[in-house]
Design a protein around this motif. Structure first.
Motif, PDB file in Angstrom:
ATOM      1  N   VAL A   1      -4.968  -1.938   0.944  1.00 47.88           N
ATOM      2  CA  VAL A   1      -3.603  -2.384   1.236  1.00 47.88           C
ATOM      3  C   VAL A   1      -2.944  -1.529   2.326  1.00 47.88           C
ATOM      4  CG1 VAL A   1      -1.292  -2.343   0.216  1.00 47.88           C
ATOM      5  CG2 VAL A   1      -3.151  -3.523  -0.951  1.00 47.88           C
ATOM      6  N   LYS A   2      -3.200  -0.223   2.305  1.00 48.47           N
ATOM      7  CA  LYS A   2      -2.591   0.681   3.286  1.00 48.47           C
ATOM      8  C   LYS A   2      -3.319   0.678   4.622  1.00 48.47           C
ATOM      9  CE  LYS A   2      -1.522   4.904   2.528  1.00 48.47           C
ATOM     10  NZ  LYS A   2      -0.208   5.433   2.887  1.00 48.47           N
ATOM     11  N   GLY A   3      -4.583   0.161   4.612  1.00 46.71           N
ATOM     12  CA  GLY A   3      -5.412   0.307   5.806  1.00 46.71           C
ATOM     13  C   GLY A   3      -5.758   1.771   5.995  1.00 46.71           C
TER      14      GLY A   3
ATOM     15  N   PRO B   1      -0.868   7.839  -2.746  1.00 46.74           N
ATOM     16  CA  PRO B   1      -0.501   8.283  -1.394  1.00 46.74           C
ATOM     17  C   PRO B   1       0.882   7.733  -1.093  1.00 46.74           C
ATOM     18  CG  PRO B   1      -1.919   6.360  -1.252  1.00 46.74           C
ATOM     19  CD  PRO B   1      -1.731   6.652  -2.728  1.00 46.74           C
ATOM     20  N   SER B   2       1.445   8.092   0.046  1.00 47.89           N
ATOM     21  CA  SER B   2       2.738   7.530   0.423  1.00 47.89           C
ATOM     22  C   SER B   2       2.625   6.006   0.536  1.00 47.89           C
ATOM     23  CB  SER B   2       3.202   8.157   1.736  1.00 47.89           C
ATOM     24  OG  SER B   2       2.148   8.133   2.688  1.00 47.89           O
ATOM     25  N   ALA B   3       3.709   5.298   0.173  1.00 50.43           N
ATOM     26  CA  ALA B   3       3.668   3.837   0.073  1.00 50.43           C
ATOM     27  C   ALA B   3       4.014   3.155   1.398  1.00 50.43           C
ATOM     28  CB  ALA B   3       4.600   3.369  -1.034  1.00 50.43           C
ATOM     29  N   ASN B   4       3.321   3.571   2.450  1.00 48.72           N
ATOM     30  CA  ASN B   4       3.509   2.965   3.763  1.00 48.72           C
ATOM     31  C   ASN B   4       2.162   2.429   4.246  1.00 48.72           C
ATOM     32  OD1 ASN B   4       2.929   5.887   3.743  1.00 48.72           O
ATOM     33  ND2 ASN B   4       2.611   5.590   5.936  1.00 48.72           N
ATOM     34  N   VAL B   5       2.192   1.585   5.279  1.00 47.81           N
ATOM     35  CA  VAL B   5       0.955   1.239   5.965  1.00 47.81           C
ATOM     36  C   VAL B   5       0.502   2.492   6.706  1.00 47.81           C
ATOM     37  CG1 VAL B   5       0.095  -0.076   7.951  1.00 47.81           C
ATOM     38  CG2 VAL B   5       1.376  -1.248   6.146  1.00 47.81           C
TER      39      VAL B   5
ATOM     40  N   PRO C   1       5.786   5.847   9.509  1.00 49.47           N
ATOM     41  CA  PRO C   1       6.567   6.884   8.821  1.00 49.47           C
ATOM     42  C   PRO C   1       6.572   6.638   7.315  1.00 49.47           C
ATOM     43  CG  PRO C   1       7.799   5.984  10.702  1.00 49.47           C
ATOM     44  CD  PRO C   1       6.597   5.111  10.517  1.00 49.47           C
ATOM     45  N   SER C   2       6.522   7.707   6.528  1.00 52.24           N
ATOM     46  CA  SER C   2       6.527   7.558   5.070  1.00 52.24           C
ATOM     47  C   SER C   2       7.835   6.935   4.597  1.00 52.24           C
ATOM     48  CB  SER C   2       6.327   8.924   4.413  1.00 52.24           C
ATOM     49  OG  SER C   2       5.020   9.371   4.666  1.00 52.24           O
ATOM     50  N   PRO C   3       7.791   6.188   3.490  1.00 50.98           N
ATOM     51  CA  PRO C   3       8.977   5.472   3.003  1.00 50.98           C
ATOM     52  C   PRO C   3       9.865   6.327   2.110  1.00 50.98           C
ATOM     53  CG  PRO C   3       7.040   4.826   1.746  1.00 50.98           C
ATOM     54  CD  PRO C   3       6.579   5.870   2.716  1.00 50.98           C
TER      55      PRO C   3
ATOM     56  N   LYS D   1      -3.553   9.573  13.375  1.00 51.23           N
ATOM     57  CA  LYS D   1      -2.236   9.280  13.911  1.00 51.23           C
ATOM     58  C   LYS D   1      -1.311   9.064  12.716  1.00 51.23           C
ATOM     59  CE  LYS D   1       0.224   5.889  16.440  1.00 51.23           C
ATOM     60  NZ  LYS D   1       0.396   4.906  17.445  1.00 51.23           N
ATOM     61  N   HIS D   2      -0.112   9.606  12.783  1.00 55.93           N
ATOM     62  CA  HIS D   2       0.699   9.646  11.589  1.00 55.93           C
ATOM     63  C   HIS D   2       2.159   9.417  11.865  1.00 55.93           C
ATOM     64  CE1 HIS D   2      -0.490  10.274   7.599  1.00 55.93           C
ATOM     65  NE2 HIS D   2      -1.366  11.221   7.839  1.00 55.93           N
ATOM     66  N   TYR D   3       2.859   8.884  10.912  1.00 54.13           N
ATOM     67  CA  TYR D   3       4.323   8.848  10.898  1.00 54.13           C
ATOM     68  C   TYR D   3       4.924   8.172  12.124  1.00 54.13           C
ATOM     69  CZ  TYR D   3       2.843  12.892   8.139  1.00 54.13           C
ATOM     70  OH  TYR D   3       2.187  13.733   7.287  1.00 54.13           O
TER      71      TYR D   3
HETATM   72 MG    MG Z   1       0.854   9.477   3.797  1.00 56.36          MG
END
Ligand code: MG
Ligand code: TXA
Length: 336
Positions: A54-56, A141-145, A149-151, A228-230
């Protein structure tokens, strides 16, 4: 898939509903005191695999296992080094994740094939009651794709994951706004893998020597740190240096780009920036951390194409803030 939205998280029957979904191997987005997490039964490999899909999320990036009581740790790890015991006592529940040698209970997919497991006991009533009601630890993990950026709000979670997950619990804005500090105690010297709201200064004053991992190497110890992040959709540039020079530089760029969709992330209340969309994130580190990801997501919603962000000193939580900002910017920095 329809995502069930839970809006009254303190009603027992709602927590029961979410835990039934987890027991059936489903995914539930849940608030923590840092950022929202995307939770599954940490001991059910099929359920944890869904998180990655789901997050890829890259397969080699392990997830954090969340527990609701210190006693639970024994089942999850091979040993508890003395330094870890001190850290757990002082900082749990709270925004500190500790990496241990793992026990056989941890599925391969949860630890992404590593011999270690990251564990944390969060300080948020909603996730704690969900863990207790479920009776198993939650991988989250953080609930973002991946890469976004983290939610920090339910709106952020739904922006990335609506219709892709079984359930999301609204718990308002998260307290810290950036992810937990990650420290690895599985080797000889404790090593900081990811800075967070519990600073390196605090860790050192609690357990003595702590190394800082070099995450720019080919094989970073915390696999998540190499991706790559956030990143916002807009191009992000950080201006670092003396406060006065930063303000001057940003104003001079803004003046040239008058007609472009430019935004500024600023920590200066009474700033004199003209032009551009100004997002004040606060002037103390706690506030800046709380508002940082919010500001990045807001800029995207507003259609900003270029974001200029002021750099801040790397003391205390400033270290974590600059770590997230630099990654979000893909290390595009102007020094003044
Ligand atoms: Mg994260
Ligand atoms: O505050 C937080 O930590 C949030 C909330 C939801 O708890 N979670 C979070 O998870 O930020 P995530 O997956 O976005 O970041 C986990 C970080 C990644 O950098 C990952 O590589 C690292 O922890 N990690 C997890 N297990 C590890 C392990 N066994 N060894 C080294 N690093 C690990």
């Amino acid at each position: 898939m329809k995502t069930i939205l839970i809006t009254h998280p303190f009603k027992k029957k709602n927590i029961r509903k979410a835990s039934r979904i987890l027991k059936a191997g489903g995914l539930v987005a849940v608030p923590t005191e840092t950022v929202y997490g995307l939770a599954a039964n940490a001991l059910n490999p099929k359920a944890v695999k869904k998180i990655f899909k789901v997050k890829g999320r890259p397969q080699d990036n392990p997830v954090i296992v969340h527990i609701a009581s210190r006693k639970k740790i024994k089942e999850l790890v091979a040993e508890i080094p003395a330094a870890a015991a001190v850290l757990m006592k002082k900082y749990w529940p709270g925004p500190l994740t500790i990496v241990f040698k793992k026990s056989a209970a941890i599925p391969e997919v949860t630890s992404a094939g590593l011999p270690t497991v990251a564990v944390r006991m969060p300080k948020n009533k909603i996730i704690l009651s969900l863990i207790r009601e479920s009776g198993f630890p939650l991988a989250a993990p953080s609930a973002n794709v991946s890469g976004r950026p983290s939610p920090t709000t339910i709106e952020d979670v739904l922006e990335d994951l609506a219709e892709k997950i079984d359930c999301a619990i609204d718990g308002g804005s998260t307290y810290y706004g950036i992810e937990s500090t990650v420290v690895d105690v599985s080797g000889k010297v404790p090593t900081l893998l990811r800075p967070g709201s519990i600073s390196i200064e605090q860790l050192r004053s609690t357990i003595g020597k702590v190394k800082i991992a070099q995450n720019n190497s080919e094989r970073p110890k915390s696999p998540g740190m190499k991706y790559k992040h956030y990143a916002p959709k807009a191009k992000l540039i950080i201006i670092e240096g003396k406060k006065e020079n930063i303000a001057k530089k940003i104003q001079s760029i803004l003046s040239k780009k008058k007609n472009e969709k430019t935004g500024v992330i600023t920590t200066q209340h009474s700033n004199s920036y003209r032009y551009g969309l100004i997002q004040f994130v606060g002037s103390d580190n706690n506030r800046i951390a709380r508002n940082l990801f919010k500001a990045l997501r807001a800029m995207d919603r507003l259609g900003v194409e270029l974001i200029l962000a002021e750099g801040i000193p790397e003391k205390g939580t400033g270290h974590a803030i600059m770590n997230r900002l630099r990654k979000a910017a893909g290390y595009k920095v102007i020094k003044v």
